[in-house]
Design a protein around this motif. Sequence first.
Motif, PDB file in Angstrom:
ATOM      1  N   UNK A 127      -4.665  -9.278  -1.316  1.00  0.00           N
ATOM      2  CA  UNK A 127      -6.047  -8.926  -1.635  1.00  0.00           C
ATOM      3  C   UNK A 127      -6.126  -7.543  -2.278  1.00  0.00           C
ATOM      4  N   UNK A 128      -5.380  -6.588  -1.721  1.00  0.00           N
ATOM      5  CA  UNK A 128      -5.377  -5.232  -2.286  1.00  0.00           C
ATOM      6  C   UNK A 128      -4.755  -5.214  -3.672  1.00  0.00           C
ATOM      7  N   UNK A 132      -6.649  -4.017  -7.057  1.00  0.00           N
ATOM      8  CA  UNK A 132      -6.070  -2.969  -7.900  1.00  0.00           C
ATOM      9  C   UNK A 132      -5.908  -3.441  -9.340  1.00  0.00           C
ATOM     10  N   UNK A 133      -5.383  -4.645  -9.512  1.00  0.00           N
ATOM     11  CA  UNK A 133      -5.128  -5.155 -10.860  1.00  0.00           C
ATOM     12  C   UNK A 133      -6.420  -5.474 -11.620  1.00  0.00           C
ATOM     13  N   UNK A 166       6.818   2.320   2.242  1.00  0.00           N
ATOM     14  CA  UNK A 166       8.132   2.031   2.831  1.00  0.00           C
ATOM     15  C   UNK A 166       8.804   0.831   2.166  1.00  0.00           C
ATOM     16  N   UNK A 167       8.022   0.122   1.351  1.00  0.00           N
ATOM     17  CA  UNK A 167       8.560  -0.995   0.565  1.00  0.00           C
ATOM     18  C   UNK A 167       9.248  -2.031   1.452  1.00  0.00           C
ATOM     19  N   UNK A 177       6.888  -6.440  -5.081  1.00  0.00           N
ATOM     20  CA  UNK A 177       6.361  -5.115  -4.703  1.00  0.00           C
ATOM     21  C   UNK A 177       4.944  -4.903  -5.225  1.00  0.00           C
ATOM     22  N   UNK A 178       4.171  -4.116  -4.510  1.00  0.00           N
ATOM     23  CA  UNK A 178       2.780  -3.876  -4.879  1.00  0.00           C
ATOM     24  C   UNK A 178       2.672  -2.684  -5.833  1.00  0.00           C
ATOM     25  N   UNK A 179       1.529  -2.603  -6.486  1.00  0.00           N
ATOM     26  CA  UNK A 179       1.290  -1.504  -7.425  1.00  0.00           C
ATOM     27  C   UNK A 179       0.141  -0.609  -6.981  1.00  0.00           C
TER      28      UNK A 179
END
Length: 305
Positions: A127-128, A132-133, A166-167, A177-179
């Motif tokens: 969702x985040x 963001x995108x 912390x990936x 991975x998130x941005x």
Amino acid sequence: MKIYSFKSLTRIIGFCCCTIWGYAQNNPIITSLPEGTRLLGNIAYANDTLKKHQLDIYLPQNAPKNIPLVVWVHGGAWMLNDKYADMGYMKNTLNTILSNGFALASIDYRHSTTAPFPGLLQDCYQALEFLSRHASEYGFDKNNIALMGFSAGGHLASILALSNNNHVADFYPNNKPTTFSIKAVVDFYGPADLQAMPSSLDINSVATDPITLLLGTPPLQRPDLAKKASPVTYIDKNDPPFLIIHGEKDESVPQAQSILLSSWLSLAGIPNEVIIVKNAPHYGVMFDEASIREKIKLFLTKHLK
């Protein structure tokens, strides 16, 4: 270029208006928000048709572009409620957020009964990432996002914000991975260390215990998993500031959980503040009073504007 007749355009516009109005009719909170609040309802964030993979966006009237965003994460012992939960007793806080130039997004996520940890956390991550995108499309600033969570939602907001740098591959949907980045967290009475929760130490813990359902196993049998699902595990010097709010007479989540979270944050040099609300239970209108709203407004303004 395709040319539409006036009659066709009227049908299209009418359909769009009916769609937005339909969302408003089904939204139990919109009439309590400031006049002119714009609702973008039931947006699918995971490219599927699951109702639990939807979110709502609320924009202030005449909002300029690139306003800060507050993301609302509901509570319910990880196994109850939806994206409208906790809003009913926090209506003044909702109005404070929107009236002071912040956008608001409320996210749904699958329950622990169908998506135990880390499944429901992956939903929050997704969702985040979606928000963001698509930030420029909806008019908010992807570089100025705060999380606000309640109880189980406080836990999810905290672990999401603290683990993001912390990936942890297991937390990412499809291991991608998130941005996004989180600038601040407002945590209402969320569990911070699952190993220190009373039910986690009960040798007679039942299968319906919320933490057991969250983990898919009793914490005493899988302390490693309880640690992995605890926000305090991921605290480091690069984490965002926290405003932590807890009821003095909370019988569901001991206030020690919030004090423990604050202590770990302080040891890492992370700015934070704990507010213990006198005589307050686990949730309710006592958390919507003016002094707390003012604290929230100042905190969000400081870290997002």
